[in-house]
Design an enzyme around this catalytic site. Structure first.
Site, PDB file in Angstrom:
ATOM      1  N   HIS A 104     -20.233 -19.716 -11.112  1.00 21.59           N
ATOM      2  CA  HIS A 104     -21.678 -19.278 -10.891  1.00 21.59           C
ATOM      3  C   HIS A 104     -22.498 -20.966 -10.516  1.00 21.59           C
ATOM      4  O   HIS A 104     -22.018 -21.408 -11.070  1.00 21.59           O
ATOM      5  CB  HIS A 104     -22.642 -18.898 -12.118  1.00 21.59           C
ATOM      6  N   ASP A 181     -17.799 -21.126 -19.130  1.00 21.57           N
ATOM      7  CA  ASP A 181     -18.991 -19.865 -19.413  1.00 21.57           C
ATOM      8  C   ASP A 181     -18.827 -18.653 -18.996  1.00 21.57           C
ATOM      9  O   ASP A 181     -18.379 -17.445 -18.470  1.00 21.57           O
ATOM     10  CB  ASP A 181     -19.168 -20.435 -17.414  1.00 21.57           C
ATOM     11  N   GLN A 184     -21.533 -13.740 -18.882  1.00 21.65           N
ATOM     12  CA  GLN A 184     -21.522 -12.339 -18.383  1.00 21.65           C
ATOM     13  C   GLN A 184     -20.359 -11.951 -19.497  1.00 21.65           C
ATOM     14  O   GLN A 184     -20.690 -10.493 -19.564  1.00 21.65           O
ATOM     15  CB  GLN A 184     -20.754 -12.248 -17.524  1.00 21.65           C
ATOM     16  N   LYS A 207     -28.881 -12.277 -21.502  1.00 31.75           N
ATOM     17  CA  LYS A 207     -27.973 -11.763 -21.313  1.00 31.75           C
ATOM     18  C   LYS A 207     -26.696 -11.067 -22.524  1.00 31.75           C
ATOM     19  O   LYS A 207     -26.070 -10.559 -21.855  1.00 31.75           O
ATOM     20  CB  LYS A 207     -26.971 -12.484 -20.134  1.00 31.75           C
ATOM     21  N   CYS A 345     -26.458 -16.042  -6.897  1.00 34.36           N
ATOM     22  CA  CYS A 345     -26.034 -18.226  -7.248  1.00 34.36           C
ATOM     23  C   CYS A 345     -24.150 -18.190  -7.436  1.00 34.36           C
ATOM     24  O   CYS A 345     -23.875 -18.800  -8.212  1.00 34.36           O
ATOM     25  CB  CYS A 345     -26.578 -18.141  -8.546  1.00 34.36           C
TER      26      CYS A 345
END
Ligand code: PMP
Length: 387
Positions: A104, A181, A184, A207, A345
């Site tokens: 991202h 990261d 998600q 999220k 993104c």
């Protein structure tokens, strides 16, 4: 458009359970006060609730201590914090940062900024045509010059679930620090930062059925203690004088200013909610949604799924011959269905696949098989209209 809403844009943000909404509302209505500074009952209660949230989050990702949990605005701020505090102060011209093609923008641009500031090299680990990190290529890039390796747990654009423990192990062999990261991943994988062995892990509340404007950075305590502060202000100090200032302990050293108190409390409430459901059956259910997507997407003429990793979350990114992804999104919206279209993104990843963007339907544990069926019925209808 007079159709019941089907929400299939969960990779952008998830819906919130009533318990989270009520917790936020109740905090503002009954408990609102600033934290850490007051001696009055409201402030003490707000501080206790805020710090309890830190403990709940630490347990959720199996951090060793709640001091390893820093509240941020979200994943983006967490990456920037590590880039500006850790990387900027440690990296020199000959050092390397490795990211992957899957990232991202928020896990690309902060490292590009560090590259400009320090002169370090930024290397990109390639992915296969199915959207999986090529482990051999990744391994080849990792060497004694590598100081930081940063990758996503799950790709928001393709749904690829990265083998994070394996990637971490490879990066650690050359002595690099590992940032993951996890934006998600929170609703798809059980997260155990100690088992993974990473140095940093970040995710966003919104999220993970929590509020917007709140997220966390996990960092290993010894690293956080060594890192210089990133932003200056109230709460992050021990003593301020015009001769010089000393800083507060971790995690407060990284939390300058009034934090998002309600957000942190709301995020913990979301985690509490999520912890009451049977995670194994939730996971199996999401897997069945993924399978249904695979089955139904293969029935639509001219549809190509972008991202076909063996280990995939319930994100279905696709293009249809000669049809703009935005047109699919618009026609689905007219049928009451929310999906996302565009570059997600992840412009470099789109470039890799030779496309400008995709249409993306993303599902989570509260979606149903019937909803997936409705989405693909609507896609077929849109295809026929637009073809
Ligand atoms: N990384 C990934 C993989 C994401 O999906 C997102 C959000 N789309 C981010 C980082 C950034 O998260 P936020 O905007 O909540 O900071």
């Amino acid at each position: 458009n007079d159709a019941p809403i089907i929400y299939a844009d969960n990779a952008a943000t998830t819906q919130k359970p009533l318990s989270v909404i009520r917790r936020l509302s109740n905090f503002y209505a009954e408990e609102n006060s600033n934290v850490h500074r007051g001696v009055h009952a409201l402030s003490e209660a707000a501080t206790a609730a805020f710090e309890d949230s830190r403990k709940i989050i630490a347990k959720f990702i199996n951090a060793q201590s709640e001091a390893e949990i820093i509240f941020t605005k979200g994943t983006t701020e967490a990456v920037n914090l590590v880039a500006q505090s850790y990387a900027r102060s440690q990296l020199k011209t000959n050092d390397k940062v490795i990211i992957t093609e899957l990232e991202h923008h928020s896990n690309i641009v902060p490292w590009q900024i560090v590259k400009e500031q320090t002169g370090c090299e930024l290397c990109i680990a390639p992915v296969s045509t199915s959207g999986e990190v090529l482990l051999e290529e990744f391994e080849k890039l990792c060497d004694e010059r590598t100081k930081i390796v940063s990758f996503s747990h799950i790709s928001n654009a393709l749904g690829t679930i990265n083998p994070v423990t394996e990637l971490t192990k490879i990066a650690k062999l050359c002595g690099a620090k590992v940032f993951i990261d996890g934006a998600q991943a929170t609703l798809h994988e059980a997260i155990d930062v100690q088992k993974i062995g990473c140095d940093f892990y970040a995710f966003s509340g919104h999220k993970a059925i929590g509020p917007t404007g709140i997220g966390i950075l996990y960092g290993k305590l010894n690293l956080l203690e060594e890192m210089p502060p990133w932003q200056g202000g109230g709460d992050m100090i021990e003593k301020v004088s015009f001769k010089g200032t000393t800083y507060n302990n971790v995690p407060y050293k990284f939390e300058a200013g009034t934090p998002n108190i309600a957000g942190a409390i709301g995020l913990a409430e979301g985690i509490k909610y999520y912890s009451t459901i049977d995670l194994q059956s939730a996971k199996e259910h999401t897997r069945s949604l993924t399978k249904k997507c695979e089955e139904l997407s293969s029935c639509i003429s001219g549809l190509r799924v972008i991202g076909t990793a063996t280990n995939k979350s319930s994100i279905c990114s696709f293009i249809i011959d000669n049809i703009h992804p935005n047109d699919i999104g618009t026609l689905l919206d007219q049928q009451g269905i929310a999906i996302r279209s565009g570059h997600h993104c992840a412009m470099p990843l789109m470039e890799k696949f030779g496309i400008k963007g995709t249409a993306r339907a993303s599902f989570t544990f509260y979606n149903t098989i019937e909803e997936v069926e409705q989405v693909f019925k609507a896609i077929e209808k849109a295809r026929k209209i637009l073809a």
